[in-house]
Design a protein around this motif. Structure first.
Motif, mmCIF file in Angstrom:
data_model
loop_
_atom_site.group_PDB
_atom_site.id
_atom_site.type_symbol
_atom_site.label_atom_id
_atom_site.label_comp_id
_atom_site.label_asym_id
_atom_site.label_seq_id
_atom_site.Cartn_x
_atom_site.Cartn_y
_atom_site.Cartn_z
ATOM 1 N N ASP A 33 0.814 -1.310 0.013
ATOM 2 C CA ASP A 33 0.177 -0.032 0.023
ATOM 3 C C ASP A 33 0.909 1.076 0.060
ATOM 4 O O ASP A 33 1.823 1.348 0.778
ATOM 5 N N ASN A 34 0.667 2.008 -1.061
ATOM 6 C CA ASN A 34 1.546 3.150 -1.084
ATOM 7 C C ASN A 34 0.650 4.421 -1.020
ATOM 8 O O ASN A 34 -0.087 4.422 -1.965
ATOM 9 N N THR A 42 4.665 6.885 1.858
ATOM 10 C CA THR A 42 4.569 5.817 2.873
ATOM 11 C C THR A 42 4.264 4.475 2.245
ATOM 12 O O THR A 42 3.240 4.441 1.769
ATOM 13 N N THR A 44 3.519 0.708 3.014
ATOM 14 C CA THR A 44 3.002 -0.233 4.013
ATOM 15 C C THR A 44 2.951 -1.716 3.378
ATOM 16 O O THR A 44 2.341 -1.771 2.528
ATOM 17 N N GLY A 48 2.478 -4.957 8.140
ATOM 18 C CA GLY A 48 2.123 -3.890 9.097
ATOM 19 C C GLY A 48 3.266 -3.054 8.957
ATOM 20 O O GLY A 48 3.185 -1.701 9.552
ATOM 21 N N SER A 49 4.520 -3.420 8.559
ATOM 22 C CA SER A 49 5.780 -2.539 8.631
ATOM 23 C C SER A 49 5.677 -1.506 7.631
ATOM 24 O O SER A 49 4.962 -1.629 6.648
ATOM 25 N N GLN A 50 6.570 -0.795 7.694
ATOM 26 C CA GLN A 50 6.471 0.498 6.567
ATOM 27 C C GLN A 50 7.851 0.969 6.268
ATOM 28 O O GLN A 50 8.770 0.798 7.062
ATOM 29 N N GLN A 100 10.787 -6.788 4.226
ATOM 30 C CA GLN A 100 9.821 -6.272 4.702
ATOM 31 C C GLN A 100 8.473 -7.174 4.316
ATOM 32 O O GLN A 100 7.565 -7.420 4.756
#
Length: 109
Positions: A33-34, A42, A44, A48-50, A100
């Motif tokens: 998810d950007n 960001t 994601t 859940g890490s970013q 990640q």
């Protein structure tokens, strides 16, 4: 580099990150998810890490924060290179995002 040259190059790098995320979401199971707000993106990941990438206009740098730490990049005439020797921005982003996401990912300029 002038302020305008910096902004052109930095904006192109952020746009490339966005386009890479779209491509990776279509071709892999990464599910990144950007979200972009101004000069900050960001990323994601499913766990859940970013990863946060943002422009530092006064310094003419791009900063990246990930689970492994924070990194600063300056344009050397051809590439965005880490100021402390951690390598080229897109190669480093590929390693961090792969770690990640749990799958191999490649970001390109």
């Amino acid at each position: 580099m002038t302020d305008l040259e910096y902004l052109d190059r930095a904006e192109a790098a952020l746009k490339a990150v966005e386009l890479n995320c779209d491509r990776l979401n279509e071709t892999t199971d990464a599910d990144i998810d950007n979200q972009r707000v101004g000069g900050m993106i960001t990323l994601t990941f499913r766990n859940g890490s970013q990863i946060v990438i943002n422009l530092q206009k006064p310094l003419h740098e791009i900063w990246m924060a990930s689970r492994s730490g924070g990194y600063h990049y300056r344009f050397d005439g051809q590439h965005w290179m880490d100021t402390k020797g951690a390598g080229e921005f897109f190669a480093h982003l590929s390693r961090e995002a792969s770690a990640q996401a749990g799958v191999p990912l490649t970001f390109v300029p």
